[in-house]
Write a protein that holds these residues in place. Sequence first.
Motif, PDB file in Angstrom:
ATOM      1  N   ILE A   1     -48.223  44.484  77.406  1.00  8.36           N
ATOM      2  CA  ILE A   1     -48.702  43.581  78.446  1.00  8.36           C
ATOM      3  C   ILE A   1     -47.520  43.305  79.362  1.00  8.36           C
ATOM      4  O   ILE A   1     -46.472  42.860  78.908  1.00  8.36           O
ATOM      5  N   TYR A   2     -47.696  43.582  80.664  1.00  9.97           N
ATOM      6  CA  TYR A   2     -46.594  43.470  81.609  1.00  9.97           C
ATOM      7  C   TYR A   2     -46.522  42.058  82.182  1.00  9.97           C
ATOM      8  O   TYR A   2     -47.527  41.504  82.635  1.00  9.97           O
ATOM      9  N   SER A   3     -45.325  41.490  82.151  1.00 14.85           N
ATOM     10  CA  SER A   3     -45.150  40.131  82.669  1.00 14.85           C
ATOM     11  C   SER A   3     -44.084  40.065  83.754  1.00 14.85           C
ATOM     12  O   SER A   3     -43.696  38.991  84.177  1.00 14.85           O
ATOM     13  N   GLY A   4     -43.591  41.227  84.211  1.00 13.31           N
ATOM     14  CA  GLY A   4     -42.561  41.260  85.250  1.00 13.31           C
ATOM     15  C   GLY A   4     -42.801  42.419  86.201  1.00 13.31           C
ATOM     16  O   GLY A   4     -43.277  43.486  85.786  1.00 13.31           O
ATOM     17  N   LEU A   5     -42.465  42.230  87.480  1.00 10.49           N
ATOM     18  CA  LEU A   5     -42.633  43.292  88.465  1.00 10.49           C
ATOM     19  C   LEU A   5     -41.773  44.502  88.120  1.00 10.49           C
ATOM     20  O   LEU A   5     -42.197  45.649  88.283  1.00 10.49           O
ATOM     21  N   GLY A   6     -40.560  44.260  87.621  1.00 15.93           N
ATOM     22  CA  GLY A   6     -39.691  45.370  87.239  1.00 15.93           C
ATOM     23  C   GLY A   6     -40.299  46.219  86.137  1.00 15.93           C
ATOM     24  O   GLY A   6     -40.164  47.448  86.133  1.00 15.93           O
ATOM     25  N   ASP A   7     -40.988  45.579  85.183  1.00 16.88           N
ATOM     26  CA  ASP A   7     -41.653  46.324  84.122  1.00 16.88           C
ATOM     27  C   ASP A   7     -42.680  47.291  84.700  1.00 16.88           C
ATOM     28  O   ASP A   7     -42.794  48.445  84.269  1.00 16.88           O
ATOM     29  N   ILE A   8     -43.443  46.806  85.682  1.00 17.17           N
ATOM     30  CA  ILE A   8     -44.493  47.636  86.279  1.00 17.17           C
ATOM     31  C   ILE A   8     -43.889  48.791  87.063  1.00 17.17           C
ATOM     32  O   ILE A   8     -44.349  49.934  86.975  1.00 17.17           O
ATOM     33  N   VAL A   9     -42.848  48.513  87.843  1.00 20.31           N
ATOM     34  CA  VAL A   9     -42.192  49.566  88.619  1.00 20.31           C
ATOM     35  C   VAL A   9     -41.681  50.671  87.700  1.00 20.31           C
ATOM     36  O   VAL A   9     -41.870  51.862  87.960  1.00 20.31           O
ATOM     37  N   CYS A  10     -41.050  50.261  86.598  1.00 19.90           N
ATOM     38  CA  CYS A  10     -40.491  51.248  85.668  1.00 19.90           C
ATOM     39  C   CYS A  10     -41.579  52.030  84.937  1.00 19.90           C
ATOM     40  O   CYS A  10     -41.352  53.159  84.499  1.00 19.90           O
ATOM     41  N   ALA A  11     -42.748  51.432  84.787  1.00 20.32           N
ATOM     42  CA  ALA A  11     -43.826  52.101  84.047  1.00 20.32           C
ATOM     43  C   ALA A  11     -44.606  53.085  84.906  1.00 20.32           C
ATOM     44  O   ALA A  11     -45.172  54.052  84.378  1.00 20.32           O
ATOM     45  N   LEU A  12     -44.644  52.874  86.219  1.00 23.05           N
ATOM     46  CA  LEU A  12     -45.523  53.671  87.070  1.00 23.05           C
ATOM     47  C   LEU A  12     -45.308  55.192  86.967  1.00 23.05           C
ATOM     48  O   LEU A  12     -46.281  55.938  86.893  1.00 23.05           O
ATOM     49  N   PRO A  13     -44.061  55.703  86.976  1.00 24.44           N
ATOM     50  CA  PRO A  13     -43.914  57.155  86.844  1.00 24.44           C
ATOM     51  C   PRO A  13     -44.528  57.702  85.562  1.00 24.44           C
ATOM     52  O   PRO A  13     -45.182  58.752  85.569  1.00 24.44           O
ATOM     53  N   SER A  14     -44.356  56.987  84.450  1.00 28.10           N
ATOM     54  CA  SER A  14     -44.908  57.436  83.180  1.00 28.10           C
ATOM     55  C   SER A  14     -46.426  57.316  83.162  1.00 28.10           C
ATOM     56  O   SER A  14     -47.126  58.181  82.623  1.00 28.10           O
ATOM     57  N   VAL A  15     -46.928  56.244  83.760  1.00 30.29           N
ATOM     58  CA  VAL A  15     -48.381  56.050  83.823  1.00 30.29           C
ATOM     59  C   VAL A  15     -49.035  57.160  84.648  1.00 30.29           C
ATOM     60  O   VAL A  15     -50.058  57.724  84.247  1.00 30.29           O
ATOM     61  N   MET A  16     -48.444  57.495  85.787  1.00 30.03           N
ATOM     62  CA  MET A  16     -49.013  58.542  86.631  1.00 30.03           C
ATOM     63  C   MET A  16     -48.957  59.901  85.944  1.00 30.03           C
ATOM     64  O   MET A  16     -49.862  60.727  86.099  1.00 30.03           O
ATOM     65  N   ARG A  17     -47.917  60.115  85.167  1.00 26.60           N
ATOM     66  CA  ARG A  17     -47.829  61.367  84.418  1.00 26.60           C
ATOM     67  C   ARG A  17     -48.927  61.436  83.367  1.00 26.60           C
ATOM     68  O   ARG A  17     -49.549  62.491  83.149  1.00 26.60           O
ATOM     69  N   LEU A  18     -49.210  60.310  82.709  1.00 25.80           N
ATOM     70  CA  LEU A  18     -50.260  60.259  81.698  1.00 25.80           C
ATOM     71  C   LEU A  18     -51.630  60.439  82.347  1.00 25.80           C
ATOM     72  O   LEU A  18     -52.511  61.108  81.792  1.00 25.80           O
ATOM     73  N   ARG A  19     -51.816  59.869  83.525  1.00 28.30           N
ATOM     74  CA  ARG A  19     -53.079  60.053  84.245  1.00 28.30           C
ATOM     75  C   ARG A  19     -53.290  61.509  84.645  1.00 28.30           C
ATOM     76  O   ARG A  19     -54.426  61.998  84.686  1.00 28.30           O
ATOM     77  N   ALA A  20     -52.190  62.212  84.933  1.00 31.22           N
ATOM     78  CA  ALA A  20     -52.293  63.616  85.336  1.00 31.22           C
ATOM     79  C   ALA A  20     -52.827  64.496  84.211  1.00 31.22           C
ATOM     80  O   ALA A  20     -53.301  65.606  84.464  1.00 31.22           O
ATOM     81  N   SER A  21     -52.751  63.988  82.971  1.00 32.64           N
ATOM     82  CA  SER A  21     -53.269  64.762  81.833  1.00 32.64           C
ATOM     83  C   SER A  21     -54.779  64.616  81.689  1.00 32.64           C
ATOM     84  O   SER A  21     -55.363  65.191  80.767  1.00 32.64           O
TER      85      SER A  21
END
Length: 350
Positions: free
Chosen positions: A12-32
């Motif tokens: 569960i994300y509670s900081g903007l920095g957490d979300i920024v750092c997660a986006l590249p990995s999330v987009m890679r997972l979505r690409a699968s």
Amino acid sequence: MLAGTHCVAIGIYSGLGDIVCALPSVMRLRASGRRVILVMSVGIHRVAAELLAQHLPPGDVLTVQWPPGKNLKSVWGLVQALRRERVQAFLVSPHPQLVHASRKLPWLMAALRGLGMRVLGAQADHRSWVYSHKVAVDRDLPIATREWQFLADLSGHRERGSFDWEPFRPQRVAQRSGGVLIHVGASKPNRRLPTRTVLDLIRQLETERPVRVVGLPAELQELKALYAESTPAPGADVAFVSGSLVQALDTLKHMDCSITMDSAFAHLAAAYGVPQVIVFGPSDPVSNRPVTFVPQTPVIQETQKLPCQPCGLHTCELGDFRCMNLISAAQIHAAVNRMLAARPEAAAAV
């Protein structure tokens, strides 16, 4: 561990920095081919909504009141929402430490497991005993790389590949304005420069190049008034950007250099390929540094490292946040000059 899953939630994300750092990995997972839902606190969603809208469909973001109140109503609401979305696996992001420490987390994980969902997290996490599957994560890695490794291992990718700020790359700009951006800091005093230091820094930079200052509206209003009273240098090009996050990011992308605290802006500067000077006080520059491919100069308390550094706390046991207050404008200014002197190398690295 994610074999056969077509819909996963991460939080569960509670900081903007957490979300920024997660986006590249999330987009890679979505690409699968999987649907990926981000779960975050209501407060941080208000801040990050514009940024998220650039990368994710609105339906792939769920909000929750976190940490929950005295009852479990918000936890149960999240469980029901995940159930409606037919989520098959819930991934506990490996870096929002304050979220992991919540006493309500085991209740949430138990409820999800009771509904047949897989609950996956980092092996070393606090309360990791509630996970159904655990992954070893190197805590010394930068947090964006940590998330990348975590999701790569869960996805079963033997070849993880190199971390890449790919979601942000199309928005990078080739021609920069020659200016310097100053990010005043986060809302917490442990990641914010004193007002006097920021003013001194502006006065030292204003005769050399354009200066743009971003931060919370109330702080910028105070800074702008104090700066006007200090008699700006003739011809100084100084502006205070108090608009939306997207406006602040558009300003950031056009800068030659940025001065950031240990905050989301440091990761965003790295994502946009902007060379930066990063001010670290109570946080650890090893594990909290952004993943960057251009030169950067972290500025810590250079005169004498305090015995309590890095404490990683939002409060100060000494009561005065001296790890931030003792950092001078002159130190940061010198680091900016070193950064700009390395600009040809920075351009080549991009």
